[in-house]
Design a protein around this motif. Structure first.
Motif, PDB file in Angstrom:
ATOM      1  N   ARG A 141      15.289   6.515  51.141  1.00  0.00           N
ATOM      2  CA  ARG A 141      14.228   6.118  50.225  1.00  0.00           C
ATOM      3  C   ARG A 141      13.813   7.359  49.437  1.00  0.00           C
ATOM      4  NH1 ARG A 141      11.085   4.563  53.701  1.00  0.00           N
ATOM      5  NH2 ARG A 141       9.618   6.298  53.797  1.00  0.00           N
ATOM      6  N   ASN A 159      11.887  10.007  47.321  1.00  0.00           N
ATOM      7  CA  ASN A 159      10.482  10.384  47.259  1.00  0.00           C
ATOM      8  C   ASN A 159      10.259  11.315  46.065  1.00  0.00           C
ATOM      9  OD1 ASN A 159       7.881  11.359  47.625  1.00  0.00           O
ATOM     10  ND2 ASN A 159       8.079  11.551  49.848  1.00  0.00           N
ATOM     11  N   GLU A 179       7.586  12.438  44.861  1.00  0.00           N
ATOM     12  CA  GLU A 179       6.525  13.424  45.082  1.00  0.00           C
ATOM     13  C   GLU A 179       7.093  14.749  45.589  1.00  0.00           C
ATOM     14  OE1 GLU A 179       2.511  14.484  44.725  1.00  0.00           O
ATOM     15  OE2 GLU A 179       3.587  12.673  44.098  1.00  0.00           O
ATOM     16  N   THR A 180       8.132  14.675  46.438  1.00  0.00           N
ATOM     17  CA  THR A 180       8.726  15.909  46.955  1.00  0.00           C
ATOM     18  C   THR A 180       9.429  16.690  45.846  1.00  0.00           C
ATOM     19  OG1 THR A 180      10.744  14.735  47.607  1.00  0.00           O
ATOM     20  CG2 THR A 180       9.014  14.961  49.261  1.00  0.00           C
ATOM     21  N   ASP A 220      20.042  15.827  47.511  1.00  0.00           N
ATOM     22  CA  ASP A 220      19.180  15.608  48.672  1.00  0.00           C
ATOM     23  C   ASP A 220      19.726  16.370  49.883  1.00  0.00           C
ATOM     24  OD1 ASP A 220      17.243  14.656  50.378  1.00  0.00           O
ATOM     25  OD2 ASP A 220      18.194  12.710  50.665  1.00  0.00           O
ATOM     26  N   CYS A 243      14.337  15.339  49.592  1.00  0.00           N
ATOM     27  CA  CYS A 243      13.613  14.437  48.681  1.00  0.00           C
ATOM     28  C   CYS A 243      13.768  12.961  49.041  1.00  0.00           C
ATOM     29  CB  CYS A 243      14.044  14.683  47.245  1.00  0.00           C
ATOM     30  SG  CYS A 243      15.812  14.497  46.932  1.00  0.00           S
ATOM     31  N   SER A 244      14.019  12.671  50.295  1.00  0.00           N
ATOM     32  CA  SER A 244      14.136  11.264  50.670  1.00  0.00           C
ATOM     33  C   SER A 244      13.771  11.068  52.122  1.00  0.00           C
ATOM     34  CB  SER A 244      15.583  10.783  50.442  1.00  0.00           C
ATOM     35  OG  SER A 244      16.457  11.360  51.385  1.00  0.00           O
ATOM     36  N   GLY A 245      13.633   9.785  52.478  1.00  0.00           N
ATOM     37  CA  GLY A 245      13.394   9.428  53.858  1.00  0.00           C
ATOM     38  C   GLY A 245      14.318   8.292  54.221  1.00  0.00           C
TER      39      GLY A 245
END
Length: 250
Positions: free
Chosen positions: A149, A151, A153-154, A207, A247-249
């Motif tokens: 996912r 992100n 914001e990061t 990422d 930058c993700s989860g």
């Protein structure tokens, strides 16, 4: 007002010359790729179908993919990338689950399936209009896993820190760029976007999760919707020189 016949003939000759130049460029790129591939391990060269287009792409759509594959292969090989592979996928590829896509590509897991997305900084200062400053660009290409996912914001926090806090954080607002903007900047359509051979020198963010994959070989778009590129992560990093950001989860 009449049209000057000599002017028309001049334009026609110019168009013919441009078409001939393009044909010769394609032949040169294809020949370079063939020579490079002759030095690659057999299991990589087998997966690269290199041929010279001899029919109009409108009557033979596969020619577009072949030309793209040859061009990108030449770029990769000439920049020292050796461990890469192109594979063409079925037309219903994106309608099927990730497990199907994994099997199409022979990827080790669905974690190794990645995509490239073009982001635009919608709050960039008025003087930031292009990609000339990679630390503070109007656009970025982010490579992330399909299972992750993203992100934004990061990425915002990373760019703020990258500029040593000299640019207010509110001047970073990363959003997905419209498809027409992505096409104009990269030259690639949706689902075919790749970081190799883009029209514009857009800075790339990779990422961090992709760097940690085992084995370190991942798949992403190959320049055409039905063409995918697999590449050794370390060689991708050495060539593309991306920013590596968490930058993700999952």
């Amino acid at each position: 007002m009449g049209v000057d016949p000599d002017s028309l003939r001049g334009r026609g000759a110019q168009m013919e010359a441009l078409a001939e130049l393009e044909r010769r460029q394609i032949q040169i790129l294809t020949r370079i790729t063939e020579l490079e591939l002759s030095h690659l391990p057999q299991h990589f060269s087998d997966s690269l179908s290199i041929s010279t287009p001899d029919e109009n792409s409108e009557t033979n759509p596969a020619n577009s993919t072949t030309t793209t594959e040859a061009r990108l292969s030449a770029i990769l090989s000439s920049n020292g990338v050796r461990d890469f592979s192109f594979k063409r996928v079925p037309s219903d590829y994106y309608d099927r689950p990730l497990e199907f896509r994994r099997d199409c590509l022979g990827a080790p897991s669905i974690d190794h399936l990645c995509k490239s997305i073009v982001l635009v900084n919608t709050q960039a200062p008025s003087n930031v209009i292009d990609c000339s400053d990679h630390n503070n660009s109007k656009y970025y290409v982010v490579v992330v896993q399909y299972v992750a996912r993203f992100n934004a914001e990061t990425v915002k926090n990373f760019l703020y820190a990258l500029n040593n806090g000299k640019i207010p954080k509110k001047k970073f607002n990363m959003r997905l760029a419209p498809e027409e903007t992505s096409l104009k900047l990269t030259g690639f359509e949706h689902n075919g976007v790749t970081c190799i051979g883009m029209k514009t020198d857009i800075p790339v963010i990779l990422d961090e999760a992709i760097v940690k994959l085992d084995p370190n070989f991942f798949w992403l778009g190959g320049g055409d919707i039905d063409l995918k590129l697999g590449i050794r992560t370390s060689e991708f990093i050495n060539f593309v020189r991306p920013f590596i950001v968490n930058c993700s989860g999952a």
